[in-house]
Design an enzyme around this catalytic site. Structure first.
Site, PDB file in Angstrom:
ATOM      1  N   LYS A 196       0.746  -1.372  -0.016  1.00  0.00           N
ATOM      2  CA  LYS A 196       0.122   0.045   0.011  1.00  0.00           C
ATOM      3  C   LYS A 196       0.679   1.338  -0.160  1.00  0.00           C
ATOM      4  CE  LYS A 196      -1.867   2.991   2.874  1.00  0.00           C
ATOM      5  NZ  LYS A 196      -2.010   4.050   2.009  1.00  0.00           N
ATOM      6  N   GLU A 272       9.320   0.936  11.139  1.00  0.00           N
ATOM      7  CA  GLU A 272      10.292   2.032  10.940  1.00  0.00           C
ATOM      8  C   GLU A 272       9.880   3.440  10.877  1.00  0.00           C
ATOM      9  OE1 GLU A 272      12.402   4.548   9.634  1.00  0.00           O
ATOM     10  OE2 GLU A 272      12.304   3.958   7.913  1.00  0.00           O
ATOM     11  N   CYS A 306      13.422  10.067   7.216  1.00  0.00           N
ATOM     12  CA  CYS A 306      13.390   9.390   8.574  1.00  0.00           C
ATOM     13  C   CYS A 306      14.696   9.943   9.355  1.00  0.00           C
ATOM     14  CB  CYS A 306      12.844   8.216   8.581  1.00  0.00           C
ATOM     15  SG  CYS A 306      14.005   7.294   7.533  1.00  0.00           S
ATOM     16  N   GLU A 403       9.381  15.545  15.577  1.00  0.00           N
ATOM     17  CA  GLU A 403       9.750  15.300  14.075  1.00  0.00           C
ATOM     18  C   GLU A 403       9.026  16.118  13.500  1.00  0.00           C
ATOM     19  OE1 GLU A 403       8.632  11.679  12.176  1.00  0.00           O
ATOM     20  OE2 GLU A 403      10.802  11.659  11.470  1.00  0.00           O
TER      21      GLU A 403
HETATM   22  P1  NAI Z   1       1.385   8.375   8.343  1.00  0.00           P
HETATM   23  O1  NAI Z   1       2.405   7.309   9.232  1.00  0.00           O
HETATM   24  O2  NAI Z   1      -0.110   8.412   8.721  1.00  0.00           O
HETATM   25  O3  NAI Z   1       1.558   7.726   6.772  1.00  0.00           O
HETATM   26  C1  NAI Z   1       2.329   6.506   6.490  1.00  0.00           C
HETATM   27  C2  NAI Z   1       1.469   5.568   5.686  1.00  0.00           C
HETATM   28  O4  NAI Z   1       0.481   4.823   6.618  1.00  0.00           O
HETATM   29  C3  NAI Z   1       0.797   5.975   4.620  1.00  0.00           C
HETATM   30  O5  NAI Z   1       0.749   4.932   3.386  1.00  0.00           O
HETATM   31  C4  NAI Z   1      -0.861   6.033   4.898  1.00  0.00           C
HETATM   32  O6  NAI Z   1      -1.903   5.811   4.195  1.00  0.00           O
HETATM   33  C5  NAI Z   1      -0.762   4.737   6.018  1.00  0.00           C
HETATM   34  N1  NAI Z   1      -1.816   4.898   7.376  1.00  0.00           N
HETATM   35  C6  NAI Z   1      -2.329   5.883   7.491  1.00  0.00           C
HETATM   36  N2  NAI Z   1      -3.243   5.805   8.832  1.00  0.00           N
HETATM   37  C7  NAI Z   1      -3.011   4.476   8.864  1.00  0.00           C
HETATM   38  C8  NAI Z   1      -3.938   3.547   9.549  1.00  0.00           C
HETATM   39  N3  NAI Z   1      -4.672   3.883  10.666  1.00  0.00           N
HETATM   40  N4  NAI Z   1      -3.449   2.165   9.609  1.00  0.00           N
HETATM   41  C9  NAI Z   1      -2.457   1.733   8.605  1.00  0.00           C
HETATM   42  N5  NAI Z   1      -1.902   2.507   7.841  1.00  0.00           N
HETATM   43  C10 NAI Z   1      -2.203   3.768   7.900  1.00  0.00           C
HETATM   44  O7  NAI Z   1       2.213   9.557   7.978  1.00  0.00           O
HETATM   45  P2  NAI Z   1       1.609  10.760   7.897  1.00  0.00           P
HETATM   46  O8  NAI Z   1       0.265  11.338   8.469  1.00  0.00           O
HETATM   47  O9  NAI Z   1       1.422  11.033   6.200  1.00  0.00           O
HETATM   48  O10 NAI Z   1       2.758  12.178   8.182  1.00  0.00           O
HETATM   49  C11 NAI Z   1       2.809  12.455   9.253  1.00  0.00           C
HETATM   50  C12 NAI Z   1       3.940  12.616   9.890  1.00  0.00           C
HETATM   51  O11 NAI Z   1       4.624  11.541  10.109  1.00  0.00           O
HETATM   52  C13 NAI Z   1       5.362  13.281   9.163  1.00  0.00           C
HETATM   53  O12 NAI Z   1       5.250  14.771   9.340  1.00  0.00           O
HETATM   54  C14 NAI Z   1       6.332  12.781   9.874  1.00  0.00           C
HETATM   55  O13 NAI Z   1       6.834  13.189  11.018  1.00  0.00           O
HETATM   56  C15 NAI Z   1       6.062  11.408   9.845  1.00  0.00           C
HETATM   57  N6  NAI Z   1       6.351  10.383   8.990  1.00  0.00           N
HETATM   58  C16 NAI Z   1       7.606   9.644   9.108  1.00  0.00           C
HETATM   59  C17 NAI Z   1       8.082   8.750   8.218  1.00  0.00           C
HETATM   60  C18 NAI Z   1       9.300   8.028   8.323  1.00  0.00           C
HETATM   61  O14 NAI Z   1      10.082   7.766   7.193  1.00  0.00           O
HETATM   62  N7  NAI Z   1       9.892   7.839   9.469  1.00  0.00           N
HETATM   63  C19 NAI Z   1       7.382   8.795   6.752  1.00  0.00           C
HETATM   64  C20 NAI Z   1       6.163   9.539   6.709  1.00  0.00           C
HETATM   65  C21 NAI Z   1       5.815  10.461   7.848  1.00  0.00           C
END
Ligand code: NAI
Ligand code: MG
Length: 499
Positions: A196, A272, A306, A403
């Protein structure tokens, strides 16, 4: 700071533009067929450089998750996949890597259009993705089981077998690379899978799905669901038919995935998550290298990395000198159309992130930090923020603890080695760290004491599939890659034989 003029909402390569023009919104790959969502719903992905729509994709829901799990399960149990020798799986992975190489420029351009990273960065990250697929192709035939020291009347051995169906949920910051880092090991180990991608960057995952099909993987081995977290990600995390969930994204979502596993089938979970990585500069460092890498450490992919080095600890005597040099370097970045090779920093990947980073500019200023560079957005279309160097930061401030996921660095002074380690470790995160010094003993001492899954000495941002990757503390759970990669994608089985 150079700011180039507005960008067209178009690909530069006719091949990429033709792909965008001709593709259908039936973007779910289930059991080897491209299909629409059962609900018929679609959503649009936006080009963050122009804020204009790039295309529509299928908006999957829980019923599509069920269909993808059924297809992956069938392919795992009764398709040609479980009958294949490891060497055949290796050959398919090599085919895929070869196709990615042939399409490298197109994949990179698509990534830039959908995510906003500069074209040079996109090409480098596609190369990293290709290298990792080749690594796992080679590694497939290097997984050995073991025999146990049993009594003469027994022959006991240990097998490693695939888990079954692997679910992979990835974010939008480095979409194609994140996808490849899940696909390589999951398929090398003999699992089938469902990917996904994030809702703001689905396009390269769709193109990758086409290449996986072209490479000759049997139907149902790789399935793709475009859609949103609550409607696709959460049903995957709760699904009894998924044996492992590998997730990259935010801490909050990661917690929810772990809870879902605990409530349902105890599926294996690798998380991660984020970071607030300390990057520590001692006065004896090679300053030119330290400044250049510290800039890359917080500004690559517009800071949406990240492992970004967003807390820059500098020994007090050289702090002002480093702030001046880093401010000059940040101000000399060229922002604009990321498809223009002269551009060195693109926009943020989506509107939510743009608003989030902007809000932290205000948080930092309200806390009393001073933006020596940046601290503001660009007055032009697109999700552009200036690279920002905050001086006058204390490690307890929100901008130093939370972050931000944008090109924002907090510079924090330290007195000595002890103080650097103490402050560096004073965070809930523990993903990465770096230390800059010419003193070999100090470098290794600090590397040992820093609580982080990856430590770089006199370098930054190096990633290699041969090295284990993951976080201490709330930066994650478990490791992937490295020499034991297969442990994370297989189950161990003890077999007792009475002779
Ligand atoms: P997110 O963690 O919500 O999104 C990442 C993935 O998880 C996307 O594919 C999203 O559709 C999916 N997702 C969202 N809600 C979910 C759920 N309830 N169950 C399963 N999958 C779900 O991150 P978001 O909201 O896009 O970004 C917010 C903050 O998160 C960023 O500002 C950053 O600080 C952090 N982040 C960190 C990342 C990293 O590589 N460590 C990557 C993305 C975001
Ligand atoms: Mg997009």
């Amino acid at each position: 700071m150079t700011v180039t003029t507005a960008a067209p909402n178009q690909a530069r390569s006719p091949k990429v533009q033709a792909w965008l023009d001709d593709r259908s919104s039936d973007s779910l790959l289930i059991g080897g067929r491209w299909v629409p969502a059962k609900s018929g719903k679609t959503f649009e992905t936006v080009n963050p450089t122009t804020e204009q729509v790039l295309g529509a994709v299928a908006e999957a829901g829980p019923e599509d998750v069920d269909a993808a799990v059924a297809a992956a399960r069938a392919a795992f149990e009764s398709g040609p996949w479980p009958q294949m020798a490891p060497g055949e799986r290796a050959r398919l992975l090599r085919n895929l890597a070869g196709l990615m190489e042939e399409n490298l420029d197109e994949l990179a351009e698509l990534e830039t259009l959908d995510n906003g990273m500069t074209i040079g960065t996109a090409q480098a990250f596609v190369q990293v993705a290709i290298e990792s697929i080749y690594y796992y192709a080679g590694a497939v035939q290097q997984v050995f089981g073991s025999t146990a020291p049993s009594a003469p009347g027994n022959f006991n051995y240990i097998l490693r077998q695939p888990l079954g169906v692997v679910g992979a949920i990835i974010p939008w910051n480095a979409p194609l690379t994140a996808a490849s880092w899940k696909i390589g090991p999951a398929l090398a180990a003999g699992n089938t899978m469902i990917l996904k991608p994030a809702e703001s960057t689905p396009l390269t995952a769709i193109r990758l799905g086409e290449l996986i099909t072209e490479a000759g993987f049997p139907p149902g081995v790789f399935n793709l669901l475009t859609g949103f977290g609550p409607e696709v990600g959460a049903p995957m995390a709760n699904h009894y038919g998924i044996n492992k969930l590998t997730f990259t994204g935010s801490v909050g979502t990661g917690r929810g995935i772990l809870e879902a596993s605990a409530r349902t089938n105890l599926k294996r979970v690798t998380l991660e998550l984020g970071g607030k990585s300390p990057n520590i500069i001692f006065p004896d460092a090679d300053m030119d290298a330290a400044i250049a890498n510290s800039l890359a450490g917080f500004a690559t992919i517009t800071g949406q990395v990240c492992v970004a080095g967003t807390r820059l600890f500098v020994q007090r005597d050289v702090k002002d000198e480093v702030v001046d040099a880093l401010t000059g370097a940040a101000d000399s970045l060229t922002m604009g159309d990321p498809l223009d090779p002269a551009t060195t920093m693109g926009p943020l990947a989506n509107k939510a992130q743009f608003e989030r980073v902007q809000s932290y500019f205000e948080v930092g200023k309200a806390e009393g930090a001073v933006a020596k560079a940046g601290g503001e957005t660009l007055d032009r279309p697109g999700y552009f923020v200036r690279p920002t160097v905050f001086d006058g930061v204390e490690n307890s401030m929100r901008i130093a603890q939370e972050e931000i996921f944008g090109p924002v660095v907090s510079v924090i002074p330290f007195s000595d080695e002890y103080d650097a380690v103490l402050q560096g470790n004073d965070t809930t995160y523990g993903l990465a760290a770096a230390v800059w010094t010419r003193d070999v003993s100090r470098a290794h001492t600090v590397a040992r004491q820093i609580q982080a899954g990856t430590v770089w000495i006199n370098t930054y941002l190096q990633l290699d599939p041969t090295m284990p990757f993951g976080g201490f503390k709330e930066s994650g759970l478990g490791r992937e890659f490295g020499p034991d990669w297969y442990q994370h994608f297989t189950e161990e089985k003890a077999v007792f034989l009475k002779l």
